[in-house]
Design an enzyme around this catalytic site. Sequence first.
Site, PDB file in Angstrom:
ATOM      1  N   TYR A 263       0.751  -1.143   0.050  1.00 60.58           N
ATOM      2  CA  TYR A 263      -0.003  -0.152  -0.098  1.00 60.58           C
ATOM      3  C   TYR A 263       0.941   1.173   0.037  1.00 60.58           C
ATOM      4  O   TYR A 263       1.873   1.191   0.630  1.00 60.58           O
ATOM      5  CB  TYR A 263      -1.012   0.120   1.186  1.00 60.58           C
ATOM      6  CG  TYR A 263      -1.587   1.101   1.301  1.00 60.58           C
ATOM      7  CD1 TYR A 263      -2.989   1.386   0.422  1.00 60.58           C
ATOM      8  CD2 TYR A 263      -1.285   2.255   2.110  1.00 60.58           C
ATOM      9  CE1 TYR A 263      -3.696   2.510   0.335  1.00 60.58           C
ATOM     10  CE2 TYR A 263      -2.214   3.573   1.896  1.00 60.58           C
ATOM     11  CZ  TYR A 263      -3.297   3.451   1.133  1.00 60.58           C
ATOM     12  OH  TYR A 263      -4.334   4.548   1.038  1.00 60.58           O
TER      13      TYR A 263
ATOM     14  N   TRP B 241       1.325   5.689  -1.867  1.00 57.71           N
ATOM     15  CA  TRP B 241       0.886   6.678  -2.910  1.00 57.71           C
ATOM     16  C   TRP B 241       2.086   6.492  -3.985  1.00 57.71           C
ATOM     17  O   TRP B 241       1.738   6.980  -5.197  1.00 57.71           O
ATOM     18  CB  TRP B 241       0.766   8.120  -2.214  1.00 57.71           C
ATOM     19  CG  TRP B 241      -0.907   8.335  -2.030  1.00 57.71           C
ATOM     20  CD1 TRP B 241      -1.536   7.491  -1.071  1.00 57.71           C
ATOM     21  CD2 TRP B 241      -1.703   9.371  -2.311  1.00 57.71           C
ATOM     22  NE1 TRP B 241      -2.855   8.101  -0.949  1.00 57.71           N
ATOM     23  CE2 TRP B 241      -2.797   9.261  -1.806  1.00 57.71           C
ATOM     24  CE3 TRP B 241      -1.202  10.455  -3.410  1.00 57.71           C
ATOM     25  CZ2 TRP B 241      -3.977  10.243  -2.009  1.00 57.71           C
ATOM     26  CZ3 TRP B 241      -2.219  11.482  -3.503  1.00 57.71           C
ATOM     27  CH2 TRP B 241      -3.626  11.193  -2.809  1.00 57.71           C
TER      28      TRP B 241
HETATM   29  N1  LIG Z   1      -2.037   8.929  12.267  1.00 53.61           N
HETATM   30  C1  LIG Z   1      -2.332   8.992  10.943  1.00 53.61           C
HETATM   31  N2  LIG Z   1      -1.786   8.121  10.026  1.00 53.61           N
HETATM   32  C2  LIG Z   1      -2.173   8.159   8.685  1.00 53.61           C
HETATM   33  C3  LIG Z   1      -3.324   8.671   8.226  1.00 53.61           C
HETATM   34  C4  LIG Z   1      -3.855   9.672   9.112  1.00 53.61           C
HETATM   35  O1  LIG Z   1      -4.864  10.545   8.835  1.00 53.61           O
HETATM   36  N3  LIG Z   1      -3.535   9.600  10.373  1.00 53.61           N
HETATM   37  N4  LIG Z   1      -3.690   8.740   6.739  1.00 53.61           N
HETATM   38  C5  LIG Z   1      -3.477   7.689   6.268  1.00 53.61           C
HETATM   39  C6  LIG Z   1      -3.427   7.829   4.843  1.00 53.61           C
HETATM   40  S1  LIG Z   1      -5.469   8.122   4.277  1.00 53.61           S
HETATM   41  C7  LIG Z   1      -2.511   7.265   3.800  1.00 53.61           C
HETATM   42  S2  LIG Z   1      -3.331   7.346   2.065  1.00 53.61           S
HETATM   43  C8  LIG Z   1      -1.505   6.861   4.263  1.00 53.61           C
HETATM   44  C9  LIG Z   1      -0.163   7.255   3.279  1.00 53.61           C
HETATM   45  O2  LIG Z   1       0.797   6.635   3.568  1.00 53.61           O
HETATM   46  P1  LIG Z   1       2.008   6.207   2.219  1.00 53.61           P
HETATM   47  O3  LIG Z   1       1.187   6.369   0.959  1.00 53.61           O
HETATM   48  O4  LIG Z   1       2.553   4.948   2.395  1.00 53.61           O
HETATM   49  O5  LIG Z   1       2.811   7.396   2.505  1.00 53.61           O
HETATM   50  P2  LIG Z   1       3.699   7.952   1.463  1.00 53.61           P
HETATM   51  O6  LIG Z   1       4.858   9.027   2.170  1.00 53.61           O
HETATM   52  O7  LIG Z   1       3.126   8.928   0.240  1.00 53.61           O
HETATM   53  O8  LIG Z   1       4.623   6.783   0.709  1.00 53.61           O
HETATM   54  C10 LIG Z   1       5.148   6.486  -0.381  1.00 53.61           C
HETATM   55  C11 LIG Z   1       6.445   5.961  -0.743  1.00 53.61           C
HETATM   56  O9  LIG Z   1       6.542   5.572  -1.750  1.00 53.61           O
HETATM   57  C12 LIG Z   1       7.978   6.174  -2.104  1.00 53.61           C
HETATM   58  N5  LIG Z   1       8.145   6.257  -3.819  1.00 53.61           N
HETATM   59  C13 LIG Z   1       7.825   7.222  -4.450  1.00 53.61           C
HETATM   60  N6  LIG Z   1       7.979   7.279  -5.740  1.00 53.61           N
HETATM   61  C14 LIG Z   1       8.115   5.744  -5.851  1.00 53.61           C
HETATM   62  C15 LIG Z   1       8.461   4.938  -7.041  1.00 53.61           C
HETATM   63  O10 LIG Z   1       8.207   5.201  -8.174  1.00 53.61           O
HETATM   64  N7  LIG Z   1       8.678   3.628  -6.757  1.00 53.61           N
HETATM   65  C16 LIG Z   1       8.786   3.211  -5.350  1.00 53.61           C
HETATM   66  N8  LIG Z   1       9.202   1.835  -5.320  1.00 53.61           N
HETATM   67  N9  LIG Z   1       8.625   3.985  -4.403  1.00 53.61           N
HETATM   68  C17 LIG Z   1       8.260   5.217  -4.710  1.00 53.61           C
HETATM   69  C18 LIG Z   1       8.186   7.552  -1.620  1.00 53.61           C
HETATM   70  O11 LIG Z   1       9.477   7.882  -1.358  1.00 53.61           O
HETATM   71  C19 LIG Z   1       7.589   7.178  -0.183  1.00 53.61           C
HETATM   72  O12 LIG Z   1       8.296   6.522   0.703  1.00 53.61           O
HETATM   73  O13 LIG Z   1      -1.274   7.356   5.414  1.00 53.61           O
HETATM   74  C20 LIG Z   1      -2.122   6.802   6.515  1.00 53.61           C
HETATM   75  N10 LIG Z   1      -1.627   7.081   7.989  1.00 53.61           N
HETATM   76  N1  LIG Z   2      -1.495  18.602   1.698  1.00 58.14           N
HETATM   77  C1  LIG Z   2      -1.771  17.212   1.602  1.00 58.14           C
HETATM   78  N2  LIG Z   2      -3.052  17.095   1.281  1.00 58.14           N
HETATM   79  C2  LIG Z   2      -3.455  15.770   1.362  1.00 58.14           C
HETATM   80  C3  LIG Z   2      -2.682  14.654   2.053  1.00 58.14           C
HETATM   81  C4  LIG Z   2      -1.335  14.919   2.047  1.00 58.14           C
HETATM   82  O1  LIG Z   2      -0.569  14.092   2.659  1.00 58.14           O
HETATM   83  N3  LIG Z   2      -0.927  16.117   2.265  1.00 58.14           N
HETATM   84  N4  LIG Z   2      -3.075  13.172   1.893  1.00 58.14           N
HETATM   85  C5  LIG Z   2      -4.151  12.977   1.063  1.00 58.14           C
HETATM   86  C6  LIG Z   2      -4.722  11.696   1.600  1.00 58.14           C
HETATM   87  S1  LIG Z   2      -4.096  10.535   1.217  1.00 58.14           S
HETATM   88  C7  LIG Z   2      -5.989  11.701   2.083  1.00 58.14           C
HETATM   89  S2  LIG Z   2      -6.716  10.353   2.406  1.00 58.14           S
HETATM   90  C8  LIG Z   2      -6.841  12.744   2.195  1.00 58.14           C
HETATM   91  C9  LIG Z   2      -7.406  12.885   3.726  1.00 58.14           C
HETATM   92  O2  LIG Z   2      -8.660  13.722   3.833  1.00 58.14           O
HETATM   93  P1  LIG Z   2      -9.391  14.092   4.997  1.00 58.14           P
HETATM   94  O3  LIG Z   2      -9.805  12.672   5.669  1.00 58.14           O
HETATM   95  O4  LIG Z   2     -10.340  14.971   4.775  1.00 58.14           O
HETATM   96  O5  LIG Z   2      -8.010  14.701   5.956  1.00 58.14           O
HETATM   97  P2  LIG Z   2      -7.505  14.619   7.367  1.00 58.14           P
HETATM   98  O6  LIG Z   2      -6.411  15.790   7.207  1.00 58.14           O
HETATM   99  O7  LIG Z   2      -7.383  13.154   8.032  1.00 58.14           O
HETATM  100  O8  LIG Z   2      -8.810  15.193   8.223  1.00 58.14           O
HETATM  101  C10 LIG Z   2      -9.282  16.665   8.137  1.00 58.14           C
HETATM  102  C11 LIG Z   2      -9.684  17.144   9.354  1.00 58.14           C
HETATM  103  O9  LIG Z   2     -10.744  16.270  10.059  1.00 58.14           O
HETATM  104  C12 LIG Z   2     -10.710  16.685  11.379  1.00 58.14           C
HETATM  105  N5  LIG Z   2     -11.315  15.656  11.932  1.00 58.14           N
HETATM  106  C13 LIG Z   2     -10.549  14.696  12.568  1.00 58.14           C
HETATM  107  N6  LIG Z   2     -11.570  13.923  13.381  1.00 58.14           N
HETATM  108  C14 LIG Z   2     -12.589  14.484  13.398  1.00 58.14           C
HETATM  109  C15 LIG Z   2     -13.934  13.995  13.775  1.00 58.14           C
HETATM  110  O10 LIG Z   2     -14.082  12.922  14.658  1.00 58.14           O
HETATM  111  N7  LIG Z   2     -15.043  14.789  13.598  1.00 58.14           N
HETATM  112  C16 LIG Z   2     -14.868  15.625  12.896  1.00 58.14           C
HETATM  113  N8  LIG Z   2     -15.945  16.335  12.492  1.00 58.14           N
HETATM  114  N9  LIG Z   2     -13.645  16.147  12.252  1.00 58.14           N
HETATM  115  C17 LIG Z   2     -12.500  15.367  12.482  1.00 58.14           C
HETATM  116  C18 LIG Z   2      -9.480  17.402  11.801  1.00 58.14           C
HETATM  117  O11 LIG Z   2      -9.685  18.432  12.230  1.00 58.14           O
HETATM  118  C19 LIG Z   2      -8.738  17.255  10.374  1.00 58.14           C
HETATM  119  O12 LIG Z   2      -8.068  18.513  10.176  1.00 58.14           O
HETATM  120  O13 LIG Z   2      -5.896  13.802   2.261  1.00 58.14           O
HETATM  121  C20 LIG Z   2      -5.328  14.216   0.903  1.00 58.14           C
HETATM  122  N10 LIG Z   2      -4.695  15.459   1.138  1.00 58.14           N
HETATM  123 MO   LIG Z   3      -5.209   8.572   1.981  1.00 57.12          MO
END
Ligand SMILES: Nc1nc2c(c(=O)[nH]1)N[C@H]1C(S)=C(S)[C@@H](COP(=O)(O)OP(=O)(O)OC[C@H]3O[C@@H](n4cnc5c(=O)[nH]c(N)nc54)[C@H](O)[C@@H]3O)O[C@H]1N2
Ligand SMILES: Nc1nc2c(c(=O)[nH]1)N[C@H]1C(S)=C(S)[C@@H](COP(=O)(O)OP(=O)(O)OC[C@H]3O[C@@H](n4cnc5c(=O)[nH]c(N)nc54)[C@H](O)[C@@H]3O)O[C@H]1N2
Ligand SMILES: [Mo]
Length: 750
Positions: free
Chosen positions: A113, A115
């Site tokens: 998993y 991005w």
């Molecule tokens: N506490 C907390 N944890 C969260 C979340 C949260 O809201 N709170 N959100 C979650 C969510 S929604 C998500 S999507 C995840 C995101 O978690 P990830 O998608 O695992 O995070 P990234 O840092 O985007 O990791 C991508 C990795 O791929 C590598 N990469 C980039 N390009 C390439 C390539 O071409 N090939 C290879 N092999 N590698 C490459 C990058 O260097 C990086 O290390 O985190 C989750 N974790």
């Molecule tokens: N700049 C930037 N943008 C991103 C990403 C990134 O790494 N960087 N990651 C992307 C990815 S993988 C994803 S999945 C999306 C995630 O998109 P979201 O899920 O919308 O994002 P989060 O940042 O986890 O949360 C948004 C807000 O929800 C609020 N929140 C947390 N818990 C609760 C709750 O219980 N109730 C309510 N009402 N609000 C709550 C927090 O204040 C938080 O700032 O973002 C994407 N966008």
């Molecule tokens: Mo995500």
Amino acid sequence: MADNGQRQKRVTTSHWGAFEVVTEGDRIVATGPFAPDPAPSSIPDALPAAVHHHTRVARPSVRRGWLKGRKRAGRGSDDFVELPWDEALDIAAAEIDRIRRTHGNEAIYGGSYGWASAGRFHHAQSQAHRFLNCIGGYTSSFASYSTGCAQAIIPHVLGADFHDIGYVQQDGWQTIHDHSETLVMFGGVNAKNAQVSMGGITEHDTGGWLSQIIAKGTACYNIGPQRSDAPEGCIWLPVRPGSDTALMLALAYVLETEGLADQAFLARYTAGYARFRPYLMGETDGTAKTPAWAAPLCGVPPEVIIALARRMAATRTLIAVAWSLQRAEHGEQPYWMAVVLAAMLGQIGLPGGGIGFGYGAIGGVGKSLIGLTGMTLSQGQNPVQTFIPVARVGDMLRNPGGSYAFNGAERRYPDIRLVYWAGGNPFHHHQDLNALHEAWQRPETVIVNEPWWTATAKRADIVFPITTSYEREDIGRSNLDDYLFHMPQLVPPVGEARDDYAVFAELAERLGAGPAFTEGRSAADWIVHLYADYQERAAQKGVTVPDLDTLRSQNWVRLPIREEGWRPGLFTRFRADPDAAPLPTLSGRIEIFSETIDSFGYDDCPGHPVWLPPSEWLGAATVQAPLHLVSPQPADKLHSQLESALADMPGQRPVTLKMHPADAEARGVVAGDLVRVFNTRGACRARAAVSDGIARGVVALPTGAWFGDTGGNIDPDGNPNVLTKDVGTSQLGQGCSAHTALVDVARIDA
Ligand SMILES: Nc1nc2c(c(=O)[nH]1)N[C@H]1C(S)=C(S)[C@@H](COP(=O)(O)OP(=O)(O)OC[C@H]3O[C@@H](n4cnc5c(=O)[nH]c(N)nc54)[C@H](O)[C@@H]3O)O[C@H]1N2
Ligand SMILES: Nc1nc2c(c(=O)[nH]1)N[C@H]1C(S)=C(S)[C@@H](COP(=O)(O)OP(=O)(O)OC[C@H]3O[C@@H](n4cnc5c(=O)[nH]c(N)nc54)[C@H](O)[C@@H]3O)O[C@H]1N2
Ligand SMILES: [Mo]
């Protein structure tokens, strides 16, 4: 690529959008905005330093203890031995072969998993899956950390696939602008998050649309713990994290008891309201879900709840739910209850009314586009049926053979002997990282493809150095965007980096699956092949795209696929005639009560939405853990990417922790103080910021700092996942529960 140190400027794209890249010879020296983008992201500012950073993996590397006797101990602390490519590939192929012969392909976890980077052909996860399928298959994963819980619950309630609703069927910005009078945003709509989108977002317009909607006079309510989740001009109702369902139930109670619920809509378009109503009224459990009941749970005063419910019933109201609400224990409930609330308002299927999801989660949600898909590398078929819900990876590694429930099925965790990861950083993204570190010691072998020495790469046995998307040619496009990019190779591979494709082709060759994996094509051949298919699909939709050579010389093109005005979607057709266009649910209606879910017998997700307090929230705060931690996405980057360059910048690490003035004062903390954030699972450092824009009792620490050396048991840069809880949302969704965590904060005295 330029010769002789010549300066060149080209455009490329990424998950955070298009940008200009300036190269001098073999180096990226600067980046700049892409002119057609009204609100370019500043994320690429860190890119020149990151691409050439000393934390790049230079050569294939094998962990010393593993190389000398396949020792598992030392994973994460050993040093690495650099080997020539052929030798490292031989070792990896032999090990994959040994595992599959000894334990079967199910013993390989290849969910992989993450991005990774934008670019259609070099999509790391597709490459990994295709390779593993060619060599007999692997244990895979279901859904995402983003929306795993929603993807399980929404099909039961609305029938459709969650992403089809969010990306295609729900109202676009133009419709919301033209028709909505009230926008009720649970979790806000955050332009900061809409900065990025899977595969790229070119014209960043979420912030612009919000400004127009606010300027028009639409009443916008930001319901959540942080004022900054929506722009100025919105009405902020601070709520305790994890309590939205209680608030929604109270809104529903007002509608029901004041005769504001649309009974005709409920009768014609929904199933099971009669089974839900007694719960709402307190007839089944003795607790009426009144505003006075909800107020102490969610923190919103009863009179505010009553006024909001009346306004929602009196005006065209769109309920917009952020993805964050379902990234928490019992995340199914606010999602289901939001649908029930929208159904009670009776506006589902009317322009600017009803419900929508994730408008601020990623860019492109709300853009109305003619669907144009394609340019997808086929992953082939996986002969192994075993999969896990993606966020249950820690449980799987800890508990081989163990059983668990998921969405109505009893399932069994496989016995994983080899983990292969390409394009993700589980030691960024997973919860309770100290526990994951322990679980990670169990497999016999871990192989990681990575450009940088991330915490995950450091915990591998074999690391293959991978190019970034600036070091290879690709095509960039996203289903939620209306631009198409040629992504030129801008600089040569850094160190000895190779593309994921090249690594997997070599491994496949050694495992007797070379032709199956490559089909005889080079990377350049594949781009031609995939592009030709895309051109054909576009033509079928009446869209002309330039041929590949033209795109190469033009660098990018805007596709004529924007739809103007209101687009009738699934809900419009359903509203027009629910018998002719039923929802694909069991009843053909919106399921307020689900016989299917009820039949599962889950106490953590019964047959209709209910208020279930999470195990950790402010209602269960303790002396040891009195504060609720939310860990949103970082503003300055994408997850853990580009972190090494950002961390070098003065004053950037540890990451900033936002806290309420009263909570800061109670701990003697002032803005700028170095603090320790801790609970029984772990501890990290952070830099305090004090703001009245966060609900009292809540602290916010964005994700993305690299999980560092835990010597002294404190993560130095501020990775919130040392604190978060590794538990499924419920037996139904088994999603990620990152937003469920209690912590405390203390000043670190210098
Ligand atoms: N506490 C907390 N944890 C969260 C979340 C949260 O809201 N709170 N959100 C979650 C969510 S929604 C998500 S999507 C995840 C995101 O978690 P990830 O998608 O695992 O995070 P990234 O840092 O985007 O990791 C991508 C990795 O791929 C590598 N990469 C980039 N390009 C390439 C390539 O071409 N090939 C290879 N092999 N590698 C490459 C990058 O260097 C990086 O290390 O985190 C989750 N974790
Ligand atoms: N700049 C930037 N943008 C991103 C990403 C990134 O790494 N960087 N990651 C992307 C990815 S993988 C994803 S999945 C999306 C995630 O998109 P979201 O899920 O919308 O994002 P989060 O940042 O986890 O949360 C948004 C807000 O929800 C609020 N929140 C947390 N818990 C609760 C709750 O219980 N109730 C309510 N009402 N609000 C709550 C927090 O204040 C938080 O700032 O973002 C994407 N966008
Ligand atoms: Mo995500």
